[in-house]
Design an enzyme around this catalytic site. Structure first.
Site, short mmCIF file in Angstrom:
data_model
loop_
_atom_site.label_atom_id
_atom_site.label_comp_id
_atom_site.label_asym_id
_atom_site.label_seq_id
_atom_site.Cartn_x
_atom_site.Cartn_y
_atom_site.Cartn_z
CG HIS A 1 3.99 -5.03 -9.25
ND1 HIS A 1 4.77 -4.32 -8.37
CD2 HIS A 1 2.72 -4.91 -8.79
CE1 HIS A 1 4.01 -3.81 -7.42
NE2 HIS A 1 2.77 -4.15 -7.64
CD GLU B 1 1.71 -0.99 2.23
OE1 GLU B 1 1.71 -1.74 1.23
OE2 GLU B 1 1.98 0.21 2.16
CG ASP C 1 4.91 2.34 0.43
OD1 ASP C 1 4.09 1.84 1.23
OD2 ASP C 1 4.70 2.35 -0.80
CD GLU D 1 -0.82 -4.65 -0.50
OE1 GLU D 1 -0.17 -5.57 -1.03
OE2 GLU D 1 -0.39 -3.49 -0.39
CG ASP E 1 3.23 -5.52 1.46
OD1 ASP E 1 3.68 -6.67 1.32
OD2 ASP E 1 2.80 -4.85 0.51
CG ASP F 1 1.15 3.82 0.72
OD1 ASP F 1 1.39 3.49 1.88
OD2 ASP F 1 1.08 3.00 -0.22
CG HIS G 1 -2.03 0.01 2.31
ND1 HIS G 1 -2.09 -0.99 1.37
CD2 HIS G 1 -1.15 0.91 1.81
CE1 HIS G 1 -1.28 -0.72 0.37
NE2 HIS G 1 -0.69 0.43 0.61
#
Lengths: 438, 438, 438, 438
Positions: D103, D270, D311, D234, D298, D309, D273
């Site tokens: 980002h 992802e 991750d 996304e 992702d 989430d 998600h």
């Protein structure tokens, strides 16, 4: 009735080199192979359940029956019940499992009153005794269906009407007696209707007390008749009730403890129930085992994205490994076992699908067993865990572990030693090591 | 520091006829009004929590702080801590609640070592004692933050490192002492890090035993220093850990029972935790109360479609009614209360939003109280429930309820009386009657 | 067949002052009362569904039928079908609703082949036409059951076998024709089996294309026969399939758009499906309405803690308010309505429970209507929302809203105007204002 | 800045025979090995994300930062930003990946206004260009952080304040420009704040229209500056917002279609998600691919029992196999890749854990690739699926597939051919065959 319902299928063989489409042989399960000091058969103690595999129709809340079996004549007659039992023993034998499980009402139809129902049950049990003798099959556990008959819609042991509680007790009395006759190694209680749909009409404490008293009656009768099998309670959080009292392993352990029943029961854990309760797949197996309360396992799986019990055949080797690691660590499940509380999908309508599904699951568990055995034999994970807790083997840690430390001692310790240093939990390392074996 | 941080806001008044946009007055909560035999203030025992309301920044896992308060200077200094406490007491007083709650680390900053940290705490507690005296505010409960500091990342009482367990114990020792000094009516344990992230690196039984021993040290110290407040354990199923040992009310009751701690603790139930554990909003409040283990309530709510703790202000009158019905049935929560473990949304950045949110929730609970009182006064639901269980007051039912029936007696009863008749559960009737009052 | 099946129950009356146990009268629903410019009857357009209320048996995946109705003789005969229809019209009339809904297979039994099945259907429809004429009842919508028959187990429009797709199409042809004959104001497609159980055996794109072509055939036939009712698609995320293609409102809108069907269909939203898809209760109603795609509503509810479709009667006034607020804002649902796709609990076995449940839900919606009307009449919430978006009515905001701004203009704007100031979202204020009305 | 931050770690090597504790080498990922016609490196296109791996602190909603990195000096200075970037390129190089993602705000600090912020960004990008040149690393995608800054708390493109929308647009303008400069192969939009917290204060249609116009501005600028990378949207269902507009793949595809953007965007899927949206792990990958809209992945995972989430690094070989099967079937992901949007657990505090986690995940995906390649090479599953749909290649099936059949033709077909026969779906056979390869 031998051999006539699955004519195209021979006894399932172990063929480790079979190809991808060879789904009617074992590629991993080799019953007599020694793994971690016992045969695979001894560790795995597979059992076929009667309800899904011989009474399942494929009906679901939105659809009519799809599974039409050649031994079914569409009636609930005694004749049909016996023919079906013959088919089941053919299936057990060809599949090569040693154990089966049933509910009382699976194997024999209800009659017009309890006396007739009991006579029906006795008559089918006569045949089952004979078939067990002929085949060497054993009964892993029996259980009573205290949820399907409309009389139990508001509960069996927890029904607001004592007449119905008494009926459930009478049913359990008979269920225990026939399980004993069949040499059942366990007896399971699953309280599908023991819970509530709305708290508005429910006295939860009264219902839980009645349930405890109900179990005490069963324990007394067990002793009276000399039934030596293990009593098992099976947790489930919900479905069919909105809230089931036996939510998960720790809830049930607490219940047993609260009502003084913890010596008389162990747990039958079903991973699909565990995930419905919001835990990881192996969680309740691990927790029950840690508290020395793991009695048996209903070896199935759900889909993590679905909020109801799908009772699928376990096909995930990593999950099987985690379960078998716990089983190996406790030295085996006996007198419990791995009961396939699984049903073929209602779309899996071929007769061979009954075999394919069990074979696939047995192979998945065989792989899990072999992976878990390797994990324990090489001992890496075990050692790493032990090292994490090393500080409890001496000094202030040993006192905390034994319960002899005081809070002042702890404070003194910190005042002297200062700030502790947090150590990496290394989750990804543990996961990567597990992947080495799976 | 009186009156300077919320200059535009006066003490919140009761104005039953206020309009829809008048969100800075009570339309239903009238502290001194007598409902079901006590004042609303006595039944509701509202408390403001310090962490969300005075330490919340609006940061979330995807965003930086949004809430900027005039009393904050951006430091974690003692001066800031004291100024903040002044602001808090201004807020409490203007809102018109009588109780507050805090974690040790909310009110005073950690120092370089435990000794300095304790001195900091003492110094702020001096001020808190003074402010309580000036305002009449009381401490509903104190608690220790055993989860935010990195040292506790792998657990506090259940850390694999005894050094860290000792640190947590030392922290609790001090926390108990300052709670006692502030006249705290309860002391809460919430074990946000007591659980596991992966079963692969965890010895669950060791951890649970250490946790039990940890609580025993605290109980011993409580007695030693003469702290007379109630000890409370707060269940939560998960978050921040993947699995928290204190999953829900029944799990915690079982844990306490297993380790012989059930006389020393009651439960602090948070409905947002209850729903995260897969139960209905009021479930754990009802279960804890049924087992005489309900100590206090963290009166908040979540969104049923979200899988994490949102700690929203309770705005649903039906939910409040169900909770207050239980509270009224047990004769009140004291020494517990209704603690607003709630945070304004991170988007609710106006200073007045702090008041609007609490006022809205207090009004929702006041309506719940009034509805529940009417339910109990008219007695319709109570009578209907009692009638459902009538069969347990005589005959075989009474024997089952007392635990004196045998399974043979049950069988005899059925052989004589025959098939029971299932009665309608009438859920929709119960729901419609509840709607009459809400 | 008039009046004989519910002899103890008279036409349900509006009695606003009735007591808590008077659950067989309306306390809020007053059909002719004018609210927000129309009669309650016009806004609410209640409909009773035939499947749950007249074909539901109380069976669930763990239990046998519990609901035994006096008009049922245990057969699937045409005689029974007609007697049942008579009972239904007695029920509709006594309840005081104006609309009903059905699946083709609810009202008439399948025959040995499609021709016979169609004749059966025609014969029962003859009677339905007659009963509609006698009572003034209207058909809100008809639909085809393309999920219960085993032939559809792998899908209807999305079945991997074209023969089965053709069968489904033939069934829809007849379904459209009888719906037209009965003056149906809408026709609904719910694809309970249109989805997959395992992605391993599924070609999702082929299936979706077939489904689109299937709908196009139906649209062509609709035009050909001059059926003027609205076509509706009903989203559901899962159950009975693991994944249903019509997951939720936005998924279906995207599907329709992708295949060029968006002019021919609107949506029938069921809140219990919405919550199963992980959204808030009113979400899909709001989204469908925003896209001008809301056609009708299956006004029911689930339990947020349960992961399957419980089809409960809606009893929560706040939820009803949110739905009715959307309905009022769009000027009404016609030709759609509020269809009670709800079933009495299987434990609610009394005949009167059929009435109690519908009456309770109608009252809940009547309260929701009145609350929503007040919200809109006073206009506070509406104004506050409008003010939030005011910046889009001029300057750079207007250009963004119209789609005429460029990214360089935006950059220039920021370079000149500098950092924007974030405004409080004031969620708790909005919630408190809503509570003023509910 | 070469080589100084991970001094103990050498370039990760491929050592297929390494032991269980050797977690700092690849046992399966062999970059240059040819699998299914391409090198593993070409199929897998692994990318390291900057935010988790270089900006993650280990803070969570209940705890302070735990991860302390030697290159961090505790400031948000430009100097720190540059040193951190050096450390990152050392990490990328030693790990042996070819791509990274970031980002805008990850790599350079915000200044006092947009102009200064942009200068900061340019300065760090200068260094990144240099480091890319030195190491051969490439940028898989850039993206703008439109969610962390408080200005975006109520949305970026969907903010109710046009000033804030303009700010977001200005930020995207710059983000596109620096991504172009770095040779980014894609540009991603993740709208973490594009949604609502309460429908009460939200105009959903206005917000969606603004979002579409926002994307159109970005598309126009992309063309204007000649950026040739792929635009990616996304999906995520919720968190941080209660409801995010980009709920899942099908919702986003519908959105793009509705607003005429489907040619300009593909999807970045992802799986964590996907599972939060209630689907199976691979669902959105499969659906996006079926609609030719899969742009990039992702590659992470969540825990199915957690509602947020997490991750996590993907460690499940079966999941990886399913994803790679789709990737192989579509001929590869380029210009997309497998971006590790994963974070080490906050308890995984050792520097080496950064490597262990990525290495473990790369090995899991390498195994998935090899399994998937074998599945496709042997072709059994592919053939079985094709056979299931064979009926659509001729006759009525072909007409249905082409969209040329009429409903009357379907009826005629059934009248002639009669009842279709449902075929077994054989889910367990498909699962068992998959297990042959995994």
């Amino acid at each position: 009735v031998d051999g006539e319902f699955f004519p195209g299928i021979q006894k399932i063989q172990y063929k480790p080199d079979a190809g991808p489409e060879d789904v009617l042989c074992f590629k991993h399960y080799n019953a007599s192979e020694i793994v971690y000091g016992k045969s695979m058969e001894e560790w795995l103690r597979f059992s076929v359940c009667y309800w899904h595999t011989f009474r399942g129709t494929g009906a679901d809340p939105f659809g009519f029956p799809t599974l039409h079996r050649p031994w079914e004549d569409g009636t609930d007659s005694m004749e049909n019940a016996k023919r079906r039992l013959g088919a089941a023993f053919e299936f057990f034998t060809k599949l090569g499992v040693k154990y089966w499980t049933f509910h009382d009402r699976d194997i024999a139809p209800e009659g017009n009153d309890l006396a007739e129902t009991n006579r029906n049950l006795d008559e089918v049990v006569d045949l089952a005794v004979k078939l067990q003798g002929e085949t060497g099959m054993k009964l892993l556990w029996g259980t009573c269906n205290l949820f399907a008959n409309p009389r139990y819609m508001n509960g069996a042991a927890t029904n607001p009407d004592a007449h119905i509680v008494a009926h459930a007790a009478a049913q359990v009395k008979k269920g225990l007696e026939v399980t004993k006759r069949l040499g059942g190694q366990n007896f399971v209680f699953w309280g599908g209707r023991e819970g509530y749909h709305t708290i508005l009409n429910t006295d939860v404490l009264a219902e839980l007390s009645h349930m405890a008293n109900f179990f005490k009656m069963a324990v007394a009768h067990k002793k009276k008749i000399g039934f030596t099998g293990q009593f098992l309670l099976e947790p489930k959080p919900k479905e069919p009730t909105k809230h089931q009292y036996d939510y998960d392993a720790m809830t049930v352990i607490g219940f047993l403890k609260h009502f003084g029943l913890e010596k008389d029961f162990k747990l039958n854990i079903e991973p699909n129930h565990t995930t419905l309760a919001g835990h990881g797949y192996e969680h309740d197996v691990v927790m029950a085992s840690a508290f020395d309360m793991l009695g048996s396992i209903d070896s199935n799986t759900g889909s993590p994205d679905l909020g109801w019990d799908t009772d699928q055949f376990p096909m995930d080797v990593k999950n099987c490994t985690m379960v078998m690691k716990t089983v190996l660590e406790m030295g085996g499940l006996a007198p419990g076992g791995l009961n396939f509380d699984c049903k073929v999908r209602r779309e899996s309508t071929d007769l061979e699908d009954m075999f394919i599904s069990h074979v696939g699951a047995m192979d998945a568990f065989a792989r899990g067993l072999k992976s878990a055995a390797k994990v324990l034999q090489e001992g890496v994970l075990t050692r790493l865990v032990k090292e994490r807790y090393l500080s409890f083997s001496s000094g202030i840690g040993a006192k905390i572990a034994k319960g002899t430390a005081t809070i002042e001692e702890c404070e003194d310790y910190i005042m002297q030693k200062g700030e502790p240093k947090a150590a990496s939990g290394k989750q990804e390392k543990f996961e990567a090591i597990l992947n080495h074996y799976v």
